[in-house]
Design a protein around this motif. Sequence first.
Motif, PDB file in Angstrom:
ATOM      1  N   LEU A 249      -1.605  -2.381  10.271  1.00 14.62           N
ATOM      2  CA  LEU A 249      -1.619  -1.783   8.930  1.00 14.62           C
ATOM      3  C   LEU A 249      -0.335  -1.000   8.660  1.00 14.62           C
ATOM      4  O   LEU A 249       0.143  -0.946   7.530  1.00 14.62           O
ATOM      5  CB  LEU A 249      -2.819  -0.842   8.791  1.00 14.62           C
ATOM      6  N   HIS A 250       0.195  -0.357   9.688  1.00 17.93           N
ATOM      7  CA  HIS A 250       1.432   0.427   9.586  1.00 17.93           C
ATOM      8  C   HIS A 250       1.399   1.365   8.381  1.00 17.93           C
ATOM      9  O   HIS A 250       2.335   1.404   7.570  1.00 17.93           O
ATOM     10  CB  HIS A 250       2.650  -0.483   9.541  1.00 17.93           C
ATOM     11  N   LEU A 251       0.316   2.115   8.269  1.00 19.49           N
ATOM     12  CA  LEU A 251       0.163   3.031   7.142  1.00 19.49           C
ATOM     13  C   LEU A 251       1.310   4.032   7.073  1.00 19.49           C
ATOM     14  O   LEU A 251       1.734   4.581   8.085  1.00 19.49           O
ATOM     15  CB  LEU A 251      -1.166   3.775   7.253  1.00 19.49           C
ATOM     16  N   ASP A 252       1.781   4.245   5.855  1.00 20.04           N
ATOM     17  CA  ASP A 252       2.859   5.198   5.574  1.00 20.04           C
ATOM     18  C   ASP A 252       4.194   4.752   6.163  1.00 20.04           C
ATOM     19  O   ASP A 252       5.024   5.583   6.552  1.00 20.04           O
ATOM     20  CB  ASP A 252       2.502   6.593   6.088  1.00 20.04           C
ATOM     21  N   SER A 253       4.411   3.449   6.210  1.00 17.02           N
ATOM     22  CA  SER A 253       5.713   2.932   6.657  1.00 17.02           C
ATOM     23  C   SER A 253       6.800   3.450   5.724  1.00 17.02           C
ATOM     24  O   SER A 253       6.655   3.401   4.501  1.00 17.02           O
ATOM     25  CB  SER A 253       5.707   1.406   6.645  1.00 17.02           C
ATOM     26  N   PRO A 254       7.927   3.953   6.259  1.00 18.09           N
ATOM     27  CA  PRO A 254       8.957   4.573   5.419  1.00 18.09           C
ATOM     28  C   PRO A 254       9.811   3.581   4.639  1.00 18.09           C
ATOM     29  O   PRO A 254      10.614   3.989   3.806  1.00 18.09           O
ATOM     30  CB  PRO A 254       9.810   5.339   6.436  1.00 18.09           C
TER      31      PRO A 254
END
Length: 408
Positions: free
Chosen positions: A12-17
């Motif tokens: 999901l890699h939530l909050d990827s910059p």
Amino acid sequence: MKQVKFLHTADLHLDSPMVGLRHLPKAIFDRLQESTFKALSNLTDAAIKQEVDFVVIAGDLYDGEDRSIRAQAFLRKEMTRLCEKGIKVYAIHGNHDHLGSRFMTIDFPDNVHFFKDNVDTAVFSKEDGTLVHLYGFSYPERHVMERWIEKYPKADGADFHIGMLHGHFEGTSDHGKYAPFRLTDLIGKGYDYWALGHIHKRAVLSHQPYIVYPGNSQGRNRKELGDKGASIVHLTESGTEISFIESADVIWDEIVIDAQEASGFNILYDQCLAAIDQKRREEKGVLLEIRIERLNSGLSEVIPKLASGELLELLQENEKDEEYFVWVHRLQYSQELVIDRGNLIKQSDFYEELFRTIEQYDDVSESLSPLFQHSQARRHLDMLSESDQEQMVKDAEHLLLRQMLESQ
């Protein structure tokens, strides 16, 4: 007949910059920055609509070790939505969100089971008595290089068995080779389904049993092309059915335009507009790379507009305010250069040796090594795909031959 239905997602890699993308217009960048959250929300919607029994998340729920409070809060909100519908969640942590990092945690609802740093078995039981065993572990640290697959038990004592593993399929790629495994390792456990994570491209490694990478839920750069989503899996006593559902809010895509017949700027511009319309998605944004090939080198009024970025800016201007935009983030072109190799070889043995060297050349990385040592340049060069490297060799060949032929 005993059966169970679940959603399998990973990475999901939530909050990827979204590193390196701040040059995008603010509205589009903000949309992309929120896309990992929107993708998870879409997956929650799908799980509820499909009335699944449970959800499995095979690692890398968060993008970073620090697990931002915002990302955790959003995940909890979505897990609560599932809890309200009676849907269980089984999750493992991967190399990006391993258990060894220091982070502040928040509590999750009781429907969520996080596997700890040892291979363990979770038990799911349906009201009709159908029993499912799920096996998995969370990374104790970022670099897990051991063959953890050897710690998984063989199937026993349940109607269905599901393995969860965030790891590397040996021999397939140079993607971080964490928790490596071979197909024979997985098949030998006797499970009905393997829910994999770590590789961001969807892949079905086996059909009996199904061994599946669902890919990541949202593409984050131009290497992560196309539809992104998850798998809906239906296990029954007679077999397994699997289907793909989309979750991404923004799609990365590419298209090649054959400009051999383009006789002027307006024709080429119309070709680009047609390509953009072809790639437009309903209710989604698209970040598009256009590659213009076989452009007539005699179009003296067109090539400067490409080289200066004028055509790119014109295409982008039309999309700034579109809700379902197709933003051309990259525009490349190559000019048609008619090369009669046979005639050149007849003229000189040098050309024969040159063409042989070009055909055998396969080490772009070594030639670029000085740039890879530069911190800022390396961030962009790491993104070079195999097709990018092939195009670089082709462009270098054309540039060299053009200069040689023009100097004769």
